[in-house]
Design a protein around this motif. Structure first.
Motif, PDB file in Angstrom:
ATOM      1  N   ASP A  44      -2.143  13.353  11.726  1.00 52.58           N
ATOM      2  CA  ASP A  44      -3.242  12.672  11.044  1.00 52.58           C
ATOM      3  C   ASP A  44      -2.766  12.046   9.733  1.00 52.58           C
ATOM      4  N   GLY A  45      -3.192  10.798   9.502  1.00 53.33           N
ATOM      5  CA  GLY A  45      -3.062  10.176   8.199  1.00 53.33           C
ATOM      6  C   GLY A  45      -1.666   9.950   7.674  1.00 53.33           C
ATOM      7  N   VAL A  46      -0.696   9.725   8.563  1.00 52.34           N
ATOM      8  CA  VAL A  46       0.696   9.618   8.101  1.00 52.34           C
ATOM      9  C   VAL A  46       1.250   8.191   8.131  1.00 52.34           C
ATOM     10  N   GLY A  73       4.454   2.933   4.058  1.00 55.99           N
ATOM     11  CA  GLY A  73       4.570   4.023   5.014  1.00 55.99           C
ATOM     12  C   GLY A  73       5.102   3.548   6.349  1.00 55.99           C
ATOM     13  N   LYS A  83      -8.101   0.794   6.683  1.00 53.96           N
ATOM     14  CA  LYS A  83      -8.799   2.069   6.632  1.00 53.96           C
ATOM     15  C   LYS A  83      -9.234   2.347   5.205  1.00 53.96           C
ATOM     16  N   GLY A 115      -4.361   2.356   4.845  1.00 53.95           N
ATOM     17  CA  GLY A 115      -3.433   1.827   5.836  1.00 53.95           C
ATOM     18  C   GLY A 115      -4.036   0.675   6.618  1.00 53.95           C
ATOM     19  N   ASN A 137       0.812  -1.221   0.000  1.00 56.05           N
ATOM     20  CA  ASN A 137       0.000   0.000   0.000  1.00 56.05           C
ATOM     21  C   ASN A 137       0.844   1.269   0.000  1.00 56.05           C
ATOM     22  N   ALA A 164      -2.953   6.412   7.195  1.00 56.92           N
ATOM     23  CA  ALA A 164      -3.217   6.956   5.872  1.00 56.92           C
ATOM     24  C   ALA A 164      -4.363   6.173   5.232  1.00 56.92           C
ATOM     25  N   PRO A 165      -5.050   6.748   4.235  1.00 55.51           N
ATOM     26  CA  PRO A 165      -6.057   5.977   3.512  1.00 55.51           C
ATOM     27  C   PRO A 165      -5.469   4.682   2.961  1.00 55.51           C
ATOM     28  N   GLY A 209       1.472   4.057   7.463  1.00 54.33           N
ATOM     29  CA  GLY A 209       1.049   2.952   6.619  1.00 54.33           C
ATOM     30  C   GLY A 209       0.473   1.805   7.418  1.00 54.33           C
TER      31      GLY A 209
END
Length: 215
Positions: free
Chosen positions: A109-111, A52, A214, A144, A49, A141-142, A113
């Motif tokens: 926020d959102g960082v 991350g 997520k 993740g 993905n 993250a989206p 993986g």
């Protein structure tokens, strides 16, 4: 106030037990092939993905964070116990370990993986679990992945059960109940592993891993 007291009690208990805990569990993955398999699958999903960073939340003495590193992940550990973090930094000086709480991790926020929570939510009072899962969702993250490990309660009639943990008060969760809580937090279950208790296990509980993504 109850939740705050639980966090304080958990931190103090693990500070006191850190040395013994590290000695007992520092090499535990060597004899746990199913755990290694789930951690390996988690690592593959994270890499696919976008590779991350991964946070091991409730990392204890750092041995699982170090295992994630051997799987090619950029992993760091977070734990509420300063003594656990000290032990982790001593054992794995090349890795990053931070003092912090799952309830309010110092992560943007959102960082991430991936998030690993391996037997760390068990000390969370049931009323606080939705907030913890919301934090897992926030930092991912989206797309993740979350891998969460816990002990199973006795059946669907018992969504949570208190048990006598050696270090601090703890809870078991019925897997379907916890999976539903993940969905409410925006994390969709993609895989599940249930390990039946073995004769040599200290506690005769089923152990469960849920892998969630997520959206």
């Amino acid at each position: 106030m109850v939740e705050h007291n639980a966090l304080t009690a958990t931190r103090e208990a693990y500070d006191a037990a850190a040395r013994t805990y590290a000695e007992l569990f520092g090499d535990e993955l060597r004899n746990r092939p199913l755990d290694r398999a789930m951690l390996g699958a988690f690592a593959e999903h994270v890499r696919a993905n976008g590779d991350g960073q991964v946070a091991d939340l409730g990392c204890g003495p750092g041995h699982v964070t170090a295992h994630l590193d051997t799987l090619g992940l950029s992993a760091f550990g977070v734990d509420v116990s300063s003594a656990m973090i000290e032990a982790a930094r001593h054992a794995y000086p090349d890795l990053r370990f931070d003092i912090g709480s799952m309830a309010a991790p110092d992560i943007a926020d959102g960082v991430l993986g991936g998030v690993l929570s391996r037997w760390s939510v068990i000390h969370t009072p049931p009323g606080e679990l939705p907030g913890i899962l919301a934090e897992f969702h926030r930092v991912l993250a989206p797309g993740g992945y979350l891998l969460i490990g816990f002990s199973a309660s006795e059946g669907p009639a018992y969504p949570t059960q208190v048990f006598d943990h050696a270090v601090a008060p703890a809870y078991r969760w019925w897997p379907d109940h916890l999976a539903a809580s993940l969905r409410t937090a925006g994390l969709a279950e993609t895989a599940r592993l249930v390990r039946e208790p073995q004769p040599a296990d200290r506690r005769q509980f089923r152990e469960v891993y849920l892998l969630a993504r997520k959206g």
